[in-house]
Design a protein around this motif. Structure first.
Motif, PDB file in Angstrom:
ATOM      1  N   ALA A  43      -4.225   8.720  31.745  1.00 45.22           N
ATOM      2  CA  ALA A  43      -5.091   7.688  31.167  1.00 45.22           C
ATOM      3  C   ALA A  43      -5.464   8.027  29.730  1.00 45.22           C
ATOM      4  N   LEU A  44      -5.883   9.247  29.484  1.00 45.47           N
ATOM      5  CA  LEU A  44      -6.316   9.629  28.150  1.00 45.47           C
ATOM      6  C   LEU A  44      -5.139   9.678  27.173  1.00 45.47           C
ATOM      7  N   HIS A  45      -3.969  10.074  27.671  1.00 43.50           N
ATOM      8  CA  HIS A  45      -2.782  10.099  26.817  1.00 43.50           C
ATOM      9  C   HIS A  45      -2.432   8.689  26.359  1.00 43.50           C
ATOM     10  N   VAL A  46      -2.490   7.733  27.266  1.00 46.16           N
ATOM     11  CA  VAL A  46      -2.087   6.364  26.951  1.00 46.16           C
ATOM     12  C   VAL A  46      -3.097   5.691  26.018  1.00 46.16           C
ATOM     13  N   LEU A  47      -4.388   5.909  26.262  1.00 42.16           N
ATOM     14  CA  LEU A  47      -5.405   5.145  25.551  1.00 42.16           C
ATOM     15  C   LEU A  47      -5.598   5.594  24.104  1.00 42.16           C
ATOM     16  N   ARG A  48      -5.455   6.857  23.818  1.00 42.43           N
ATOM     17  CA  ARG A  48      -5.615   7.395  22.471  1.00 42.43           C
ATOM     18  C   ARG A  48      -7.011   7.133  21.903  1.00 42.43           C
ATOM     19  N   MET A  49      -7.494   8.057  21.127  1.00 51.68           N
ATOM     20  CA  MET A  49      -8.828   7.958  20.569  1.00 51.68           C
ATOM     21  C   MET A  49      -8.790   8.337  19.107  1.00 51.68           C
ATOM     22  N   SER A  50      -9.569   7.630  18.287  1.00 46.49           N
ATOM     23  CA  SER A  50      -9.658   7.995  16.872  1.00 46.49           C
ATOM     24  C   SER A  50     -11.113   7.954  16.445  1.00 46.49           C
ATOM     25  N   GLY A  51     -11.510   8.935  15.640  1.00 49.85           N
ATOM     26  CA  GLY A  51     -12.871   8.978  15.137  1.00 49.85           C
ATOM     27  C   GLY A  51     -13.079   7.948  14.045  1.00 49.85           C
ATOM     28  N   THR A  52     -14.189   7.234  14.113  1.00 45.34           N
ATOM     29  CA  THR A  52     -14.520   6.214  13.129  1.00 45.34           C
ATOM     30  C   THR A  52     -15.636   6.671  12.201  1.00 45.34           C
ATOM     31  N   PHE A  53     -16.621   7.393  12.756  1.00 40.31           N
ATOM     32  CA  PHE A  53     -17.808   7.760  11.990  1.00 40.31           C
ATOM     33  C   PHE A  53     -18.422   9.012  12.603  1.00 40.31           C
ATOM     34  N   TYR A  54     -18.756   9.983  11.748  1.00 40.88           N
ATOM     35  CA  TYR A  54     -19.432  11.201  12.192  1.00 40.88           C
ATOM     36  C   TYR A  54     -20.642  11.428  11.284  1.00 40.88           C
ATOM     37  N   CYS A  55     -21.696  11.992  11.857  1.00 39.08           N
ATOM     38  CA  CYS A  55     -22.909  12.217  11.078  1.00 39.08           C
ATOM     39  C   CYS A  55     -23.579  13.513  11.529  1.00 39.08           C
ATOM     40  N   ARG A  56     -23.819  14.403  10.570  1.00 42.78           N
ATOM     41  CA  ARG A  56     -24.633  15.577  10.834  1.00 42.78           C
ATOM     42  C   ARG A  56     -26.063  15.255  10.426  1.00 42.78           C
ATOM     43  N   SER A  57     -27.012  15.365  11.341  1.00 46.35           N
ATOM     44  CA  SER A  57     -28.384  14.936  11.104  1.00 46.35           C
ATOM     45  C   SER A  57     -29.327  16.124  11.085  1.00 46.35           C
ATOM     46  N   GLU A  58     -30.161  16.166  10.063  1.00 49.30           N
ATOM     47  CA  GLU A  58     -31.233  17.147   9.944  1.00 49.30           C
ATOM     48  C   GLU A  58     -32.538  16.362   9.954  1.00 49.30           C
ATOM     49  N   LEU A  59     -33.284  16.436  11.058  1.00 53.66           N
ATOM     50  CA  LEU A  59     -34.408  15.553  11.327  1.00 53.66           C
ATOM     51  C   LEU A  59     -35.688  16.355  11.494  1.00 53.66           C
ATOM     52  N   THR A  60     -36.780  15.842  10.934  1.00 54.36           N
ATOM     53  CA  THR A  60     -38.063  16.536  11.047  1.00 54.36           C
ATOM     54  C   THR A  60     -39.121  15.560  11.523  1.00 54.36           C
ATOM     55  N   ALA A  61     -39.930  16.005  12.484  1.00 49.86           N
ATOM     56  CA  ALA A  61     -40.929  15.132  13.100  1.00 49.86           C
ATOM     57  C   ALA A  61     -41.971  14.666  12.068  1.00 49.86           C
TER      58      ALA A  61
ATOM     59  N   LEU B 223     -20.120  12.028   2.915  1.00 51.27           N
ATOM     60  CA  LEU B 223     -19.464  13.170   2.307  1.00 51.27           C
ATOM     61  C   LEU B 223     -17.970  12.940   2.139  1.00 51.27           C
ATOM     62  N   ASP B 224     -17.400  12.080   3.006  1.00 56.01           N
ATOM     63  CA  ASP B 224     -16.049  11.567   2.827  1.00 56.01           C
ATOM     64  C   ASP B 224     -16.030  10.201   3.485  1.00 56.01           C
ATOM     65  N   ASP B 225     -14.842   9.647   3.735  1.00 54.24           N
ATOM     66  CA  ASP B 225     -14.800   8.266   4.225  1.00 54.24           C
ATOM     67  C   ASP B 225     -15.271   8.110   5.665  1.00 54.24           C
ATOM     68  N   ARG B 226     -15.479   9.217   6.409  1.00 59.34           N
ATOM     69  CA  ARG B 226     -15.918   9.110   7.797  1.00 59.34           C
ATOM     70  C   ARG B 226     -17.112  10.003   8.134  1.00 59.34           C
ATOM     71  N   TYR B 227     -17.539  10.860   7.229  1.00 68.08           N
ATOM     72  CA  TYR B 227     -18.519  11.895   7.566  1.00 68.08           C
ATOM     73  C   TYR B 227     -19.753  11.741   6.685  1.00 68.08           C
ATOM     74  N   ALA B 228     -20.924  11.604   7.333  1.00 66.02           N
ATOM     75  CA  ALA B 228     -22.178  11.394   6.621  1.00 66.02           C
ATOM     76  C   ALA B 228     -23.143  12.539   6.894  1.00 66.02           C
ATOM     77  N   LEU B 229     -24.096  12.685   5.990  1.00 64.68           N
ATOM     78  CA  LEU B 229     -25.196  13.634   6.169  1.00 64.68           C
ATOM     79  C   LEU B 229     -26.494  12.853   6.138  1.00 64.68           C
ATOM     80  N   LEU B 230     -27.300  12.986   7.188  1.00 65.83           N
ATOM     81  CA  LEU B 230     -28.561  12.251   7.278  1.00 65.83           C
ATOM     82  C   LEU B 230     -29.716  13.240   7.334  1.00 65.83           C
ATOM     83  N   ARG B 231     -30.651  13.109   6.388  1.00 65.19           N
ATOM     84  CA  ARG B 231     -31.897  13.863   6.413  1.00 65.19           C
ATOM     85  C   ARG B 231     -33.030  12.854   6.489  1.00 65.19           C
TER      86      ARG B 231
END
Length: 326
Positions: A16-34, A104-112
């Protein structure tokens, strides 16, 4: 015919996983403070994942479940439903598109984001399954899948620990490492769900596990252009024609030849949305005698013409990128 990989029939999850294939669209590293919180909009066709590497997070799916996440835990929101993340109950959750998150690039963001309180670090992202048949898998998935830190020392948690180490000690190339580990993590979590949840034993996923019907499905998936008939499919299953037809319909939920046609149209839809194949080329590749016959079968099965599907997919891809980037 291409040689089948070793997992094609013996491991329905791998198939199932071989047939369906997956691609990353958006990634985000988050640094969050209360105090902090955010709302992620609905993104149909995408699977969201969230990993807490330090601190804590409450995740609430709109109209669905609410869970509290701790370090080393993973949550999937498989159908891309709108959901909220917050550091504590009751905190405001503005739309993420209103919160600065430089790319940071076309798919990777940094959120503070947040105040001056306790810190939480997370890795979040959205992935798409490229094959049109993925809709059937996503329909089977629950609204939320949680992999807890106490679930045991399996491969999923090994990957979680690697991600946490990269986030806490980010070095050159760390973004690339995190995105690749995140893709592996999503596949591991889905594999765990597919192997353990009773819901995964229904429909074509469940049929893949059947020693006879699974063998037929694997052959159809690998060679959809072959001139399949109920008789040839039954021979592949080493069954009589009548017994095979009944067993296939019972397990898959539709007659064998209806499934063959639908899978061919999945293959055609995949080619239309991921490449530049013409309708005439696809008609010949999938065994249709004319472009018109193929187009009629496609429209009847998919619900729109080949050209309309290609135009709609390109518009959706453009709007999805804009929606995530704000």
């Amino acid at each position: 015919m291409d040689e089948q990989p070793p997992w094609a029939v013996t491991d329905p999850v791998g198939e199932a996983l071989h047939v369906l294939r997956m691609s990353g669209t958006f990634y985000c590293r988050s640094e969050l403070t209360a105090p902090w919180g955010m709302t992620l909009p609905a993104t149909p066709g995408c699977l969201w994942f969230h990993v807490v590497t330090s601190g804590a997070c409450e995740l609430e799916v709109t109209g669905g479940e609410t869970v509290t996440m701790r370090p080393g835990e993973l949550v999937l929101v498989p159908r891309g439903d709108e959901h909220r993340l917050r550091g504590a109950p009751g905190v405001a959750t503005p739309d993420i598109r209103s919160i600065p998150h430089p790319m940071l690039d076309d798919r990777y963001a940094l959120l503070r984001h947040g105040g001056d309180g306790e810190a939480t670090r997370m890795v979040c992202g959205a992935v798409r399954f490229e094959h049109p048949a993925a809709r059937g898998l996503l329909d089977l998935l629950p609204g939320l899948i949680r992999v807890e830190a106490t679930a045991g020392a399996d491969r999923c948690h090994d990957t979680l620990r690697l991600i946490a180490a990269e986030v806490e000690d980010l070095r050159p190339g760390g973004e690339a490492v995190i995105t690749r580990l995140a893709d592996v993590l999503v596949i591991q979590a889905l594999r765990q769900w597919l192997a353990n949840d009773p819901a995964a034993r229904t429909g074509w996923l469940g049929a893949l596990a059947d020693d006879r019907v699974g063998r037929v499905l694997a052959q159809v998936h690998r060679d959809p252009s072959r001139d399949w008939t109920v008789t040839s499919l039954a021979a592949t299953a080493s069954m009589s024609r009548s017994a095979f037809a009944a067993r296939f319909t019972d397990l898959v939920g539709e007659p064998a030849m209806a499934y063959v046609t639908r899978w061919r149209m999945h293959v055609a839809a995949d080619a239309l949305t991921s490449g530049d194949a013409t309708v005439a080329e696809l008609a010949g590749r999938l065994g249709y005698r004319s472009e018109a016959a193929f187009s009629r079968a496609f429209s009847r099965t998919v619900g729109e013409s080949p050209g309309a599907l290609r135009r709609r997919d390109r518009a959706v891809s453009t709007s999805l990128a804009a929606n995530l980037e704000g």
